[in-house]
Design a protein around this motif. Structure first.
Motif, PDB file in Angstrom:
ATOM      1  N   ASP A   2       0.809  -1.217  -0.149  1.00  0.00           N
ATOM      2  CA  ASP A   2      -0.138  -0.016  -0.017  1.00  0.00           C
ATOM      3  C   ASP A   2       0.872   1.298   0.120  1.00  0.00           C
ATOM      4  OD1 ASP A   2       0.957  -0.753   2.563  1.00  0.00           O
ATOM      5  OD2 ASP A   2      -0.870   0.146   3.591  1.00  0.00           O
ATOM      6  N   LEU A   3       1.912   1.201   0.826  1.00  0.00           N
ATOM      7  CA  LEU A   3       2.684   2.357   0.890  1.00  0.00           C
ATOM      8  C   LEU A   3       3.639   2.686  -0.703  1.00  0.00           C
ATOM      9  CD1 LEU A   3       4.619   2.140   4.378  1.00  0.00           C
ATOM     10  CD2 LEU A   3       2.418   3.086   3.669  1.00  0.00           C
ATOM     11  N   LEU A   4       3.933   1.420  -1.347  1.00  0.00           N
ATOM     12  CA  LEU A   4       4.613   1.417  -2.398  1.00  0.00           C
ATOM     13  C   LEU A   4       3.532   2.066  -3.487  1.00  0.00           C
ATOM     14  CD1 LEU A   4       7.166   1.246  -4.154  1.00  0.00           C
ATOM     15  CD2 LEU A   4       6.463  -1.138  -4.406  1.00  0.00           C
ATOM     16  N   ASP A   5       2.523   1.691  -3.488  1.00  0.00           N
ATOM     17  CA  ASP A   5       1.399   2.172  -4.319  1.00  0.00           C
ATOM     18  C   ASP A   5       1.256   3.532  -4.122  1.00  0.00           C
ATOM     19  OD1 ASP A   5       0.844  -0.318  -5.396  1.00  0.00           O
ATOM     20  OD2 ASP A   5      -0.948  -0.802  -4.197  1.00  0.00           O
ATOM     21  N   ALA A   6       1.133   4.101  -2.804  1.00  0.00           N
ATOM     22  CA  ALA A   6       1.047   5.488  -2.734  1.00  0.00           C
ATOM     23  C   ALA A   6       2.181   6.313  -3.303  1.00  0.00           C
ATOM     24  CB  ALA A   6       1.020   5.865  -1.212  1.00  0.00           C
ATOM     25  N   TYR A   7       3.384   5.588  -3.119  1.00  0.00           N
ATOM     26  CA  TYR A   7       4.601   6.479  -3.894  1.00  0.00           C
ATOM     27  C   TYR A   7       4.346   6.327  -5.386  1.00  0.00           C
ATOM     28  CZ  TYR A   7       9.402   6.628  -5.631  1.00  0.00           C
ATOM     29  OH  TYR A   7      10.577   6.852  -6.257  1.00  0.00           O
ATOM     30  N   ARG A   8       3.873   5.093  -6.017  1.00  0.00           N
ATOM     31  CA  ARG A   8       3.967   5.117  -7.382  1.00  0.00           C
ATOM     32  C   ARG A   8       2.743   6.116  -8.057  1.00  0.00           C
ATOM     33  NH1 ARG A   8       8.852   3.454  -8.654  1.00  0.00           N
ATOM     34  NH2 ARG A   8       9.080   0.894  -8.073  1.00  0.00           N
ATOM     35  N   GLU A   9       1.675   6.187  -7.076  1.00  0.00           N
ATOM     36  CA  GLU A   9       0.455   6.832  -7.799  1.00  0.00           C
ATOM     37  C   GLU A   9       0.918   8.289  -7.672  1.00  0.00           C
ATOM     38  OE1 GLU A   9      -2.618   5.482  -5.016  1.00  0.00           O
ATOM     39  OE2 GLU A   9      -2.707   3.494  -5.817  1.00  0.00           O
ATOM     40  N   ASN A  10       1.815   8.559  -6.711  1.00  0.00           N
ATOM     41  CA  ASN A  10       2.142  10.236  -6.652  1.00  0.00           C
ATOM     42  C   ASN A  10       3.347  10.387  -7.669  1.00  0.00           C
ATOM     43  OD1 ASN A  10       1.297  12.681  -5.810  1.00  0.00           O
ATOM     44  ND2 ASN A  10       3.052  12.844  -4.351  1.00  0.00           N
ATOM     45  N   ASP A  11       3.303   9.632  -8.767  1.00  0.00           N
ATOM     46  CA  ASP A  11       4.481   9.820  -9.885  1.00  0.00           C
ATOM     47  C   ASP A  11       5.896   9.408  -9.336  1.00  0.00           C
ATOM     48  OD1 ASP A  11       2.642  10.482 -11.818  1.00  0.00           O
ATOM     49  OD2 ASP A  11       2.617  12.440 -11.188  1.00  0.00           O
ATOM     50  N   GLY A  12       5.896   8.609  -7.993  1.00  0.00           N
ATOM     51  CA  GLY A  12       7.240   8.173  -7.893  1.00  0.00           C
ATOM     52  C   GLY A  12       7.752   6.846  -8.794  1.00  0.00           C
TER      53      GLY A  12
END
Length: 319
Positions: free
Chosen positions: A197-207
């Motif tokens: 879920d944390l990695l998803d939040a990072y990726r979803e914010n263009d990380g």
């Protein structure tokens, strides 16, 4: 091919031992070394906490090809960002053409309060980290740096010993707010466990940078032995909530972990099953969550059996 790494646990081994373990990890077949940066260990049984930047110099000379990362440094309190920028530049130049990853985080009171600075709330620490990362990048640039920011001042600083390429700055996160912030000012993401879920939040914010995470294991001939060892050396892993970030001394961790039982360890996130498949699944779950590199922390004194076990039964799965 997936990158599977090994943890150099600065809390459990002295600097010369860590250098030897780094060499052994490379010959065993690991792709990556992740080393921790602490001023104190969590528990007395762990017993060590050498200065990571000195140890890394030895690791650079004792290994040949293995990639290395620091996971993670707090560049905001105990060590001024100008000194962190200097240390990373020197160490990265020693590793030459190898991948060197630099992880940063908002820190833990256990390590960062030792200089007597006030420990602010998390949103302030995140603001300080953002400024520190920006400052480190300035210091890695050509020429002289002057910086007069909200939290830091630098005058007439220039780093002369420089690698051909500076490392990515991977930001650690234990909550979605920080994971999103990591995408805004970091070059990569650092975590513990699958934390999809944390990695998803990072990726979803263009990380879109490298994602690194750690898995805690304790390999022994029997699960009972592994649980006992993990309980002795790493009971801090079972503490709930934010305690690991706010307890100030090793003595406080000793008191808090009195409530942690062996059943808590057996039911927690540490892999204690000696079945190779349990270790393979723990690593694979992180890869399936989207992490690029997973590095394994073997808890306790018996590293030799762990290396033999992983060389024969675990690492071949990821070749």
């Amino acid at each position: 091919m997936s990158d599977v790494g090994y943890t150099l646990s600065s809390e459990e081994f002295g600097p010369n031992e860590l250098v030897d373990l780094a060499s052994r990890a490379e010959t065993t077949g690991f792709d990556f070394l992740g080393i921790s940066d602490h001023f104190h260990p969590w528990l007395e049984a762990q017993g060590e906490s050498s200065f990571v930047w000195s140890t890394l110099g030895g690791v650079a000379r004792a290994t040949d090809d293995i990639d290395v990362g620091v996971g993670v440094t707090c560049p905001t309190f105990r060590i001024h960002p100008v000194n962190v920028a200097h240390a990373v530049a020197t160490v990265a130049s020693m590793f030459e053409d190898r991948r060197f990853s630099f992880g940063v985080g908002t820190g833990e009171l256990l390590n960062e309060h030792v200089t007597g600075d006030h420990w602010p709330p998390h949103h302030v620490r995140l603001e300080m980290l953002r400024e520190a990362v920006d400052l480190i990048r300035q210091l890695w640039g050509p020429g002289q740096t002057n910086h007069h920011g909200t939290h830091y001042t630098v005058e007439n600083a220039r780093i002369f010993t420089r690698p051909d390429e500076f490392p990515p700055i991977c930001v650690s996160a234990f909550g979605e707010q920080t994971a999103r912030a990591a995408a805004e000012f970091g070059d990569g993401f650092w975590s513990v466990g699958p934390q999809g879920d944390l990695l998803d939040a990072y990726r979803e914010n263009d990380g879109d940078g490298e994602a690194i995470t750690q898995v805690h294991v304790c390999y022994a001939e029997t699960e009972a032995e592994a649980v006992s060892t993990a309980h002795e050396y790493w009971a801090n892993s079972a503490l709930p909530g934010e305690l690991a970030q706010v307890l100030p001394t090793t003595a406080h961790f000793e008191q808090a972990t009195q409530a942690v039982t062996e059943a808590d360890i057996r039911e927690g996130s540490i892999v204690t099953d000696p079945d190779p498949e349990a270790h393979v699944q723990a690593i694979q779950s992180c890869l399936d969550a989207g992490y690029d590199t997973v590095y394994v922390h073997q808890i306790g004194e018996d590293q030799a059996s762990f290396f033999e076990f992983y060389e024969e039964a675990v690492l071949p799965t990821f070749d």
